[in-house]
Design a protein around this motif. Sequence first.
Motif, PDB file in Angstrom:
ATOM      1  N   THR A 108      30.811  38.283  35.583  1.00 52.31           N
ATOM      2  CA  THR A 108      31.211  37.752  34.285  1.00 52.31           C
ATOM      3  C   THR A 108      32.327  38.627  33.714  1.00 52.31           C
ATOM      4  OG1 THR A 108      29.614  39.111  33.096  1.00 52.31           O
ATOM      5  CG2 THR A 108      28.868  36.939  33.851  1.00 52.31           C
ATOM      6  N   LYS A 109      32.911  38.163  32.605  1.00 46.08           N
ATOM      7  CA  LYS A 109      33.984  38.929  31.974  1.00 46.08           C
ATOM      8  C   LYS A 109      33.457  40.294  31.516  1.00 46.08           C
ATOM      9  CE  LYS A 109      37.332  38.820  28.243  1.00 46.08           C
ATOM     10  NZ  LYS A 109      37.877  38.073  27.107  1.00 46.08           N
ATOM     11  N   GLN A 110      32.257  40.310  30.945  1.00 49.27           N
ATOM     12  CA  GLN A 110      31.680  41.565  30.458  1.00 49.27           C
ATOM     13  C   GLN A 110      31.432  42.539  31.610  1.00 49.27           C
ATOM     14  OE1 GLN A 110      31.372  42.544  27.350  1.00 49.27           O
ATOM     15  NE2 GLN A 110      30.640  44.523  28.058  1.00 49.27           N
ATOM     16  N   GLU A 111      30.931  42.056  32.730  1.00 48.12           N
ATOM     17  CA  GLU A 111      30.711  42.921  33.893  1.00 48.12           C
ATOM     18  C   GLU A 111      32.030  43.483  34.415  1.00 48.12           C
ATOM     19  OE1 GLU A 111      26.731  40.801  35.801  1.00 48.12           O
ATOM     20  OE2 GLU A 111      28.723  40.119  36.393  1.00 48.12           O
ATOM     21  N   VAL A 113      34.861  43.967  32.666  1.00 48.20           N
ATOM     22  CA  VAL A 113      35.387  44.947  31.715  1.00 48.20           C
ATOM     23  C   VAL A 113      34.613  46.261  31.842  1.00 48.20           C
ATOM     24  CG1 VAL A 113      35.595  45.470  29.246  1.00 48.20           C
ATOM     25  CG2 VAL A 113      36.285  43.234  30.113  1.00 48.20           C
ATOM     26  N   THR A 114      33.282  46.188  31.936  1.00 47.41           N
ATOM     27  CA  THR A 114      32.458  47.392  32.065  1.00 47.41           C
ATOM     28  C   THR A 114      32.807  48.160  33.339  1.00 47.41           C
ATOM     29  OG1 THR A 114      30.665  46.299  30.872  1.00 47.41           O
ATOM     30  CG2 THR A 114      30.090  48.249  32.161  1.00 47.41           C
TER      31      THR A 114
END
Length: 146
Positions: A108-111, A113-114
């Motif tokens: 996902t986008k959050q994964e 970015v992290t």
Amino acid sequence: MSNDKSRDALSDAPIPQRNNSAEVVKSGSPVDVILWIIALALLAGALMVNQHLPAYWVPANNIWVRVGVILACIVVALGLLYATHQGKGFVRLLKDSRIELRRVIWPTKQETVTASWQVLLVVVITAIGLWCFDYIISWLMKFIIG
């Protein structure tokens, strides 16, 4: 969504399977060698068309004629390469790669970015550590040499 590995991750559609995933491509036959030589000659000719063809063929003074000749050489060379056993194996590899890409579960986008921040942090820490190591070695060398 089922846990069946032969299903597409997004649409739950079955993915075509081959019984033998490691197919051996026959070694080059004499015809394949000839096709490779002709294809390579056409690609080399496509590289030289712009510079040499206008001196031998008057219509080649037009830029669009040269572009057409270059594209024709490339298309014919790719067609000849496709006709070889290695070319058919390469096309099979591309098709199988497309099937495998449908099986990938993308982050996902959050994964993303992290993970990117984590990589950046590790790179910065490593750079600082290497800088410190370099500074200490440099100081020791100045101390030893004088």
